[in-house]
Write a protein that holds these residues in place. Structure first.
Motif, PDB file in Angstrom:
ATOM      1  N   SER B 211      -6.898 -26.691  -6.314  1.00  0.00           N
ATOM      2  CA  SER B 211      -6.498 -27.711  -5.349  1.00  0.00           C
ATOM      3  C   SER B 211      -7.118 -29.017  -5.833  1.00  0.00           C
ATOM      4  CB  SER B 211      -6.966 -27.357  -3.934  1.00  0.00           C
ATOM      5  OG  SER B 211      -8.346 -27.594  -3.808  1.00  0.00           O
ATOM      6  N   SER B 242      -4.172 -24.886  -3.042  1.00  0.00           N
ATOM      7  CA  SER B 242      -3.196 -25.735  -2.366  1.00  0.00           C
ATOM      8  C   SER B 242      -1.808 -25.355  -2.834  1.00  0.00           C
ATOM      9  CB  SER B 242      -3.472 -27.193  -2.683  1.00  0.00           C
ATOM     10  OG  SER B 242      -3.099 -27.462  -4.022  1.00  0.00           O
ATOM     11  N   ARG B 243      -0.843 -25.875  -2.172  1.00  0.00           N
ATOM     12  CA  ARG B 243       0.527 -25.505  -2.471  1.00  0.00           C
ATOM     13  C   ARG B 243       0.873 -25.900  -3.914  1.00  0.00           C
ATOM     14  NH1 ARG B 243       5.035 -27.989  -0.764  1.00  0.00           N
ATOM     15  NH2 ARG B 243       3.743 -29.513   0.285  1.00  0.00           N
ATOM     16  N   MET B 244       0.557 -27.152  -4.215  1.00  0.00           N
ATOM     17  CA  MET B 244       0.908 -27.672  -5.519  1.00  0.00           C
ATOM     18  C   MET B 244       0.123 -26.984  -6.637  1.00  0.00           C
ATOM     19  SD  MET B 244       0.536 -31.578  -6.713  1.00  0.00           S
ATOM     20  CE  MET B 244       0.128 -32.038  -8.359  1.00  0.00           C
ATOM     21  N   TYR B 245      -1.201 -26.922  -6.439  1.00  0.00           N
ATOM     22  CA  TYR B 245      -2.003 -26.325  -7.510  1.00  0.00           C
ATOM     23  C   TYR B 245      -1.848 -24.820  -7.557  1.00  0.00           C
ATOM     24  CZ  TYR B 245      -3.858 -30.783  -8.762  1.00  0.00           C
ATOM     25  OH  TYR B 245      -3.958 -32.045  -9.215  1.00  0.00           O
ATOM     26  N   ALA B 247       0.932 -23.342  -7.094  1.00  0.00           N
ATOM     27  CA  ALA B 247       2.142 -23.134  -7.882  1.00  0.00           C
ATOM     28  C   ALA B 247       1.827 -23.309  -9.363  1.00  0.00           C
ATOM     29  CB  ALA B 247       3.213 -24.116  -7.454  1.00  0.00           C
ATOM     30  N   LYS B 248       0.988 -24.313  -9.661  1.00  0.00           N
ATOM     31  CA  LYS B 248       0.605 -24.532 -11.055  1.00  0.00           C
ATOM     32  C   LYS B 248      -0.184 -23.346 -11.587  1.00  0.00           C
ATOM     33  CE  LYS B 248       0.371 -29.529 -10.995  1.00  0.00           C
ATOM     34  NZ  LYS B 248      -0.540 -30.672 -11.014  1.00  0.00           N
TER      35      LYS B 248
END
Lengths: 995, 276
Positions: B211, B242-245, B247-248
């Protein structure tokens, strides 16, 4: 005991006395160790409720089912091999007494021995439902395999011998070998019934459901009825005397080793067996019925009391013909033996006929025969009472004691004879022709048919009720004496299905039966005027060597081995071919190769059956032709024995290779038993009949089964069925469905491998796609880098800055210019850093990210530069401290800021205000708001359009392109343009990620 | 404050002298050198308080060689070193500075950076740490590719702490400071934002940001539940991505085959285990 010498003398004397009167004897079958008996001395024989014959020997117990012996020894659980008395209890267990020590009990599966340390133990019997015996002077009962004293004792101590229960009244008898007592229950003591003077002379015996005892001293047999006795037989000087009929066949032996059979129907007593010169076993009993088994020193015997008698070969060596005179004497012609006469008691040789034959031949000028007594078949008594005996050369006649001899010169026309009573004609048939003799006149019949060939014999002749003469030989010829014409039935003209016919017989319905030499039985069909084969399945490839009528209902024939009783009534009624009984050595008929054409029925209805061995007499009245159900039993499953009561509460557990041993038990077993079975619930069809007494059930799946077994004997149609439950638990690999499972497992494995393969392939494809995608990503990122650089390194901007610095330097503001150089260098460094990836850093979009603080620093530197050039605005950048470390894609905001400054504040008359703020929305979504109070987008665009300057800001266009590129790599960045209330422009940049 | 400048470019050296003379008169320039050997001799001879060092210098070597020699020969280092570099490329030297928590200034030198460096050099506590810090730096530079297995972090109230990178479970950002969570359960507060370490550790080590404020050593990862975005560490600790990280991370783990989708066999085995 008598001295052996006296015994021997007496014995031979008695032997001579016992037999001559008999003439004909009861058939006796003998079983020895050759047949499977464990030992020759049979001490006791017992026929149990199931029909098994049990015999005790010095080598253990034997069970006989009528065909095979099964022996039990110590390996099976016997305490020792010396067993004696044998009986059965109310639960149908078999009990036997060891010579000493105690008793054994057998439930079909296991032996239980009930032994006692010492004491004089009597034989046991079932009394009031319990097994009882005497031990020393006390009566014991066996309950739960332990002996319990009954409280009854004998006051005088004598050696214990026998206990027996009188079957009708249930009175208990006790034999000490010296006295016979019965138990008086009211007195609770034994009462003496017989007391001979000498010891060891009394013997109790159960026979035919009654209790007898034999007093050896007086040689008398008594029947015990309740508490009384009745003398039934006596033997005086070797001759039997019957005092009263006990109502059952009785077999007993006297101390002179003779086995006497009392036949209740003939009310006669005869010796059926004699031990020759041996000490006799000490105990004895026998089963009773149509066959009586008895034990001897020389094996197990069985005497049949079913209507058959026979003349041993020493007496009647080779009978081919039998007839009866008016005085009911039976005349017997044995081939190569003088004629014999039997008056019912005694056989005698006929004398004087040889002289007559010689005289007749001499008168005719013919040569007397080389040997005499070459008797042929079917002698007869004609209507006048004259006896005719055919022989090789002619026929001897006997009339009122006078002999005569009839012959046709050079011709052997007397192979067989028949009489036409209507025409008072005797027909003789023989080699190459036939002769009709009427009132001493002879007429020779000749024809061109094959059967009249000189080299052949016409072997049989019969006269039909209508008066036609039927001749049999190579084909059949029918002669009409009125028209003197022949009708021929041959294989050639299709009216006879066989080549040769040996026997012709008219039944009392006028039907003509023919017996072939080796192709079975034929019946003449008047409608089609031809012969048909009948009872084919019973007489396949066998001769029908004898045809006669047993009674109105039954036809008797023989297949060369056995006699077959055919149901004539059923045949006439509906053509049903039914064999009612098969008779042979196993059930009383001991002749071999029976028939030889002749089945003579005498005036008493007895049928005289010649054979290749002995001459038998069958009294059909004694022959029980009622079909008897054989009992079918299961003897074992795999290697386990099964209890007698296996039909209930028994469920053996086996693996799926199941062997079920079966047997049939019953009186009338003339051939081997055959079995068939089915498994209700699984296989409803009965299996084919099989002679093998082991049923193999392979490949049964696990489960509970009931097997039903039936047996038959001698082709009978009556089948007793037995059933047993068993449980199959199959180890997987032996399961019949194992192959199915294995196949399924294999299939699954294959499917699994296939799946793995496919999975692998798919994964590979996915990986390839991923690689392709990452290659794609690479490309995109390079593009992004270029875009980033391109978007920022706006040459116009740089030139503007350089121009500014130049003017500062020219204005002498060197320090300021120096600072600007540093700022510009920092800006360029930032741009480059943001757009050029480190060679060593992993290639990823997020690798391009920088902390927000750096981005803000960069923005500040940029705005400062712009302010250097045209300071007509104020700005503020608001970064909440917790967001300073936020990672962002660099230089996304700068183009919008540039737009605001370059276009929004381009031609404003007031001081512009630029406000850049950052905030975080829900889950790490960074929102950047660039707000200005410039002229607004529309106005800016308008000015732009009309401007000659045509400042071309690539900024926003390029940045939108870049955003689209980033969005392709997983970002979700959106820019939202709005006009705030006070005018100007508001850009809201939302930096999200697709998650 | 005796100040030395070791710089091979004459113009740069003069510019720095100009800047120092004009803005920081307390830094008395007592000598300049252009190469490694002369620089070394100068330091040994003068025993300065502050040395400006360009990294790339003349006479077959870098300024690191000077430091290395000083350390080897046991010459006490009682001076602050200010490294200068012309290109702020993200290369192995700058990474080494970051590992060793060494500040440096980039050329062209701006006043602000220079002022901050001088300020730090004036602090005697910094000078006391200098030998230790430089030793770390040399160690790092000697490792292959400059991948250090240790990370020096400045503590909140001066002082440095050398952390074995393999001991770091994860780092949590807290605005300007970062919290290091160590294997033994200890928490170290570094006086630098997470962004100072993030890139370094992600590039050289198996660290990954899950995140904006959390960077995790994936060596400690037990598993990752992407739906719930929960990262499970081997010691059972759960961290929220987090959503973004997230996914990463998920993409990263899958591309590098660090996470296995439970295969059908495993799923079946689990099912079987359940059934049994």
């Amino acid at each position: 005991m008598r001295t052996p010498e006296i015994n021997h003398i007496l014995l031979s004397l008695l032997w001579l006395l016992a037999f001559p009167a008999a003439g004909q004897r009861y058939p006796v079958k003998e079983y020895t160790v050759h047949d499977g008996l464990p030992q020759m001395q049979v001490f006791d024989v017992y026929e149990d409720s199931r029909g098994y014959i049990w015999a005790t020997t010095n080598l253990g117990l034997a069970r006989f089912n009528g065909e095979k012996f099964e022996n039990f020894g110590m390996k099976d659980g016997l305490f020792n091999y010396n067993i004696r008395h044998i009986t059965e209890d109310g639960q149908h267990n078999i009990w036997f007494k060891y010579r000493t020590r105690g008793f054994g009990r057998f439930d079909g599966r296991t032996f239980t021995n009930i032994l006692f340390g010492s004491g004089d133990i009597s034989e046991m019997t079932v009394y009031r439902g319990n097994m009882v015996f005497m031990r020393n002077d006390s009566l014991f009962t066996i309950q739960n395999d332990t002996a319990q004293y009954t409280g009854i004792r004998q006051t005088v101590s004598e050696p214990n011998y026998q206990l027996r229960t009188e079957p009708v009244s249930g009175v208990l008898y006790y034999n000490t070998d010296r006295f016979i007592y019965y138990l008086d229950e009211s007195l609770q003591s034994f009462v003496k019934l017989d007391s001979p003077d000498q010891p060891g002379v009394l013997r109790l015996m159960n026979q035919g459901g009654k209790l007898f005892y034999f007093n050896r001293a007086s040689e008398e047999v008594f029947l015990l009825e309740g508490k009384t006795r009745r003398k039934v037989f006596g033997i005086k000087n070797g001759r039997a005397e019957v005092y009263s009929n006990p109502g059952t066949n009785v077999l007993f032996y006297d101390e002179a080793t003779r086995h006497w059979l009392y036949n209740t129907r003939t009310n006669t007593l005869e010796v059926v067996w004699m031990e020759k010169g041996a000490d006799v076993v000490t105990t004895f009993s026998a089963s009773a019925g149509q066959r009586i088994y008895f034990g001897t020193e020389k094996g197990l015997k069985c005497v049949f009391v079913n209507g058959f008698r026979y003349f041993p070969e020493e007496e009647v060596p080779y009978a081919w013909g039998v007839t009866e005179d008016d005085r009911k004497n039976i005349w017997i012609s044995s081939y190569g033996y003088p004629l014999q006469k039997f008056n019912g008691y005694k056989l005698s040789t006929v004398k004087g006929y040889e002289k007559t034959i010689k005289q007749v031949l001499r008168q005719k000028g013919e040569k007397p025969p080389f040997t005499h007594n070459n008797w042929y078949f079917n002698p007869l008594k004609d209507q006048s009472g004259k006896l005719w005996f055919p022989d090789y050369g002619g026929a001897l006649t006997v009339e009122n004691g006078r002999f005569d001899y009839i012959t046709v010169s050079g011709e052997g026309y007397f192979f067989s004879l028949a009489e036409d009573p209507k025409r008072k004609t005797v027909i003789g048939v023989g080699r190459g022709g036939a002769v009709l003799i009427r009132n001493g006149e002879m007429e020779v019949l000749k024809d061109t048919a094959a059967m009249f060939d000189k080299r052949r014999h016409i072997v049989s002749v019969a006269v039909s009720p209508s008066g036609d003469y039927w001749l049999g030989g190579v084909g059949v010829a029918r002669y009409n004496p009125d028209t003197r014409r022949f009708t021929h039935y041959t294989q050639g003209n299709g009216r006879l299905p066989v080549k040769n016919v040996a026997v012709l017989f008219f039944d009392d319905q006028g039907g003509l039966w023919a017996g072939s030499f080796r192709e079975g039985l034929l019946k003449y069909n008047e409608k089609t005027d031809r012969f048909d084969r009948v009872f084919e399945k019973y007489l396949q490839d066998r001769p029908a060597s004898l045809i006669t009528q047993l009674s109105g209902k039954y036809l008797l024939t023989a297949d060369g081995r056995s006699l077959l009783v055919l149901d004539l009534e059923a045949w006439y009624k509906n053509g049903q071919e039914k064999v009612v009984k098969v008779l042979n050595q196993h059930n009383g008929f001991i002749g071999m190769d029976p028939g030889q054409e002749s089945g003579f029925k005498d005036s008493k209805g007895r049928i005289w059956i010649t054979s290749g061995s002995v001459l038998s007499v069958l009294d059909p009245a004694y022959l029980n032709l009622e079909p008897r159900l054989l009992e079918t039993f299961i003897r074992g499953i795999n290697d386990q024995k099964v209890p007698f009561a296996y039909e209930k509460d028994f469920m053996p557990e086996v693996q799926n290779q199941v062997r079920i041993k079966v047997e049939s038990v019953g009186e009338d077993k003339s051939t081997v038993s055959e079995f068939s079975y089915r498994l209700p619930g699984y296989v409803e069809e009965w299996s084919d009949w099989q002679p093998d007494d082991v049923l193999y059930l392979n490949q049964l799946p696990s489960g509970n089964y009931t097997i039903e077994v039936r047996s038959r004997h001698g082709l009978d149609e009556f089948h007793a069925v037995t059933r047993m439950q068993f449980k199959v638990s199959v180890p997987l690999h032996r399961s019949p469905v194992f192959y199915k499972y294995a196949l399924a497992a294999g299939g699954l494995l294959l499917a699994f491998l296939l799946f793995l393969g496919v999975n692998n392939y798919l994964q590979g494809r996915r990986l390839r796609r991923q690689q392709e995608r990452s290659a794609d990503l690479d490309r995109k990122m390079k593009l992004l880098q270029i875009q980033t650089a391109q978007s920022q390194l706006n040459p116009h901007f740089i030139f503007n800055v350089l121009q500014t610095m130049q003017s500062q330097i020219l204005a002498g503001d060197r320090e300021e210019a120096g600072e600007n150089v540093v700022k510009l260098s920092q800006l360029i460094r930032s741009f480059l850093n943001a757009s050029v990836l480190d060679e060593e850093a992993p290639l990823s979009v997020s690798g391009l990210e920088i902390p927000l603080s750096e981005e803000v620093e960069m923005l500040k530197t940029y705005i400062e530069f712009e302010k250097e050039q045209k300071d007509n605005f104020n700005y503020e950048i608001m970064v909440p401290p917790n967001l300073s470390d936020f990672r962002v894609q660099p230089l996304l905001i700068q183009p919008f800021v540039e737009n605001a400054i370059k276009h929004g504040f381009q031609d404003i008359s007031y001081r512009g205000r630029l406000r850049i703020s950052f905030s975080e929305e829900d889950d790490e979504v960074l929102v950047c708001t660039v707000e200005d109070n410039g002229i607004g987008m529309e106005a800016a665009r308008e000015i732009q359009k009309n401007s000659i300057k045509k400042y071309k800001s690539l900024g926003t266009k390029v940045v939108m392109k870049r955003i689209a590129g980033l969005n392709e790599t997983g970002y979700n960045i959106s820019a939202e343009i709005s006009v705030p209330a006070g005018g100007g422009t508001c850009i809201k940049l939302r930096m999200d990620y697709k998650g | 404050m005796k100040t030395l400048i070791i710089e091979d470019v004459q113009k740069d050296s003069e510019l720095l002298q100009l800047l120092l003379t004009r803005n920081h008169p307390e830094a008395e320039i007592t000598g300049t050198a252009r190469g490694a050997l002369s620089g070394y001799n100068l330091i040994v001879e003068q025993q300065p308080d502050l040395v400006f060092m360009d990294i790339e210098i003349e006479e077959r070597g870098t300024s690191f060689d000077i430091i290395d020699r000083l350390l080897k020969e046991g010459i006490p280092i009682n001076f602050e070193v200010i490294f200068m570099t012309a290109h702020k490329q993200y290369d192995y030297t700058t990474r080494a500075f970051e590992y060793a928590a060494i500040d440096y200034i980039t050329k062209p030198i701006d006043k602000g950076s220079l002022a901050r460096a001088i300020e730090r050099a004036k602090d005697s506590r910094h000078r006391k740490q200098a030998a230790q810090v430089l030793q770390e730096l040399v160690n790092i530079l000697k490792t292959e590719h400059g991948k250090s297995s240790v990370l020096t972090v400045p503590l909140a109230h001066y002082g440095l702490r050398v952390l074995a990178i393999e001991d770091i479970k994860y780092i949590k950002a807290d605005s300007v400071v970062s919290h290091f969570y160590l294997r033994n359960g200890e928490k170290v507060i570094a006086f630098k934002p997470l962004s100072a370490y993030r890139k370094l550790l992600e590039a050289d080590h198996n660290f990954f940001s899950v995140s904006q404020s959390l960077t995790v050593n994936l060596d400690y990862m037990e598993g990752y539940h992407h739906k719930q975005k929960i990262l499970k560490l081997k010691d059972g600790e759960m961290l929220q991505a987090s959503r973004m990280y997230g996914a990463k991370l998920y993409t990263h783990l899958r591309t590098n085959n660090l996470i296995r989708q439970p295969s059908l066999v495993e799923k079946m085995r689990q099912r079987l285990k359940f059934m049994l």
